[in-house]
Motif scaffolding. Structure first.
Motif, PDB file in Angstrom:
ATOM      1  N   VAL A  12       0.685  -1.285  -0.081  1.00 44.77           N
ATOM      2  CA  VAL A  12       0.065   0.200   0.044  1.00 44.77           C
ATOM      3  C   VAL A  12       0.858   1.231   0.093  1.00 44.77           C
ATOM      4  O   VAL A  12       0.896   2.091  -0.989  1.00 44.77           O
ATOM      5  CB  VAL A  12      -1.023   0.174   1.131  1.00 44.77           C
ATOM      6  N   LEU A  13       1.684   1.516   1.001  1.00 41.37           N
ATOM      7  CA  LEU A  13       2.372   2.735   1.236  1.00 41.37           C
ATOM      8  C   LEU A  13       3.395   2.722   0.153  1.00 41.37           C
ATOM      9  O   LEU A  13       3.569   3.958  -0.270  1.00 41.37           O
ATOM     10  CB  LEU A  13       3.006   2.841   2.663  1.00 41.37           C
ATOM     11  N   GLY A  14       4.231   1.957   0.000  1.00 41.29           N
ATOM     12  CA  GLY A  14       5.260   2.065  -0.970  1.00 41.29           C
ATOM     13  C   GLY A  14       4.893   2.337  -2.285  1.00 41.29           C
ATOM     14  O   GLY A  14       5.283   3.018  -3.039  1.00 41.29           O
ATOM     15  N   PRO A  15       3.750   1.653  -3.022  1.00 39.32           N
ATOM     16  CA  PRO A  15       3.363   2.017  -4.347  1.00 39.32           C
ATOM     17  C   PRO A  15       2.938   3.057  -4.510  1.00 39.32           C
ATOM     18  O   PRO A  15       2.986   3.960  -5.272  1.00 39.32           O
ATOM     19  CB  PRO A  15       2.422   0.638  -4.619  1.00 39.32           C
ATOM     20  N   LEU A  16       2.010   3.933  -3.215  1.00 38.57           N
ATOM     21  CA  LEU A  16       1.433   4.889  -3.290  1.00 38.57           C
ATOM     22  C   LEU A  16       2.668   5.891  -3.172  1.00 38.57           C
ATOM     23  O   LEU A  16       2.306   6.970  -4.080  1.00 38.57           O
ATOM     24  CB  LEU A  16       0.431   5.356  -2.245  1.00 38.57           C
ATOM     25  N   GLY A  24       5.652  10.170  -9.264  1.00 38.93           N
ATOM     26  CA  GLY A  24       5.842   9.766 -11.027  1.00 38.93           C
ATOM     27  C   GLY A  24       6.638   8.569 -10.995  1.00 38.93           C
ATOM     28  O   GLY A  24       7.142   8.255 -12.107  1.00 38.93           O
ATOM     29  N   ALA A  25       7.039   7.707  -9.922  1.00 35.95           N
ATOM     30  CA  ALA A  25       7.861   6.591 -10.296  1.00 35.95           C
ATOM     31  C   ALA A  25       6.904   5.368 -10.495  1.00 35.95           C
ATOM     32  O   ALA A  25       5.892   5.346 -10.299  1.00 35.95           O
ATOM     33  CB  ALA A  25       8.702   6.282  -9.245  1.00 35.95           C
ATOM     34  N   ILE A  26       7.421   4.269 -10.896  1.00 34.65           N
ATOM     35  CA  ILE A  26       6.658   3.097 -11.096  1.00 34.65           C
ATOM     36  C   ILE A  26       6.426   2.394  -9.964  1.00 34.65           C
ATOM     37  O   ILE A  26       7.296   2.037  -9.051  1.00 34.65           O
ATOM     38  CB  ILE A  26       7.465   2.241 -12.295  1.00 34.65           C
ATOM     39  N   PRO A  27       5.294   2.134  -9.480  1.00 33.00           N
ATOM     40  CA  PRO A  27       4.941   1.518  -8.249  1.00 33.00           C
ATOM     41  C   PRO A  27       5.083  -0.009  -8.122  1.00 33.00           C
ATOM     42  O   PRO A  27       4.191  -0.577  -8.169  1.00 33.00           O
ATOM     43  CB  PRO A  27       3.520   1.910  -8.063  1.00 33.00           C
ATOM     44  N   CYS A  28       6.413  -0.488  -8.268  1.00 30.84           N
ATOM     45  CA  CYS A  28       6.550  -2.037  -8.024  1.00 30.84           C
ATOM     46  C   CYS A  28       7.541  -2.254  -7.083  1.00 30.84           C
ATOM     47  O   CYS A  28       8.847  -2.236  -7.125  1.00 30.84           O
ATOM     48  CB  CYS A  28       7.141  -2.368  -9.354  1.00 30.84           C
ATOM     49  N   GLY A  29       6.976  -2.424  -5.867  1.00 31.11           N
ATOM     50  CA  GLY A  29       7.830  -2.880  -4.798  1.00 31.11           C
ATOM     51  C   GLY A  29       8.067  -1.511  -3.974  1.00 31.11           C
ATOM     52  O   GLY A  29       8.002  -0.460  -4.427  1.00 31.11           O
ATOM     53  N   VAL A  30       9.057  -1.681  -3.019  1.00 25.36           N
ATOM     54  CA  VAL A  30       9.644  -0.683  -2.083  1.00 25.36           C
ATOM     55  C   VAL A  30      11.078  -0.416  -2.195  1.00 25.36           C
ATOM     56  O   VAL A  30      11.654   0.494  -1.624  1.00 25.36           O
ATOM     57  CB  VAL A  30       9.277  -0.736  -0.582  1.00 25.36           C
TER      58      VAL A  30
END
Length: 112
Positions: free
Chosen positions: A27-31, A37-43
């Motif tokens: 939740v928090l990492g991808p958000l 503006g980064a790709i939300p793939c993992g933290v």
């Protein structure tokens, strides 16, 4: 959050830590990534991609129910600071949120 609040309420502190990690990764990492503006793939590397967003919100957990509950409250506060879901359509269920947060506050207050 109601599910997460049951963990410290029962003294399941390692389960609480696991839940916090789950929230960070899904939740928090991808958000946070979406917000910059980064790709939300993992933290992985989130601290360099979105340093302001990745700053911990007090979720270092000491192994006691009160502090575990406080870490969950800090996670909710961080999520609430972000008014949108990065363009995703999110249906907020205010009544369920209110009940879950009341339960979490009850757990934190009992752990004192």
């Amino acid at each position: 959050m109601h599910y997460g609040a049951t963990k410290p309420g029962r003294g399941e502190l390692f389960e609480t830590i696991g839940f916090l990690i789950y929230l960070r990764e899904t939740v928090l990492g991808p958000l946070a990534a979406r917000r910059v503006g980064a790709i939300p793939c993992g933290v992985r590397h989130l601290e360099t991609i979105a340093p302001e967003e990745a700053r911990p919100a007090g979720n270092a957990v000491r192994l006691c129910p009160h502090e575990a509950g406080r870490a969950l409250l800090a996670t909710v506060a961080l999520h609430r600071r972000w008014p949108d879901a990065g363009g995703a359509i999110v249906e907020r269920r205010h009544h369920a949120e209110k009940l879950a947060m009341q339960h979490l506050h009850d757990v934190v207050d009992q752990g004192r």
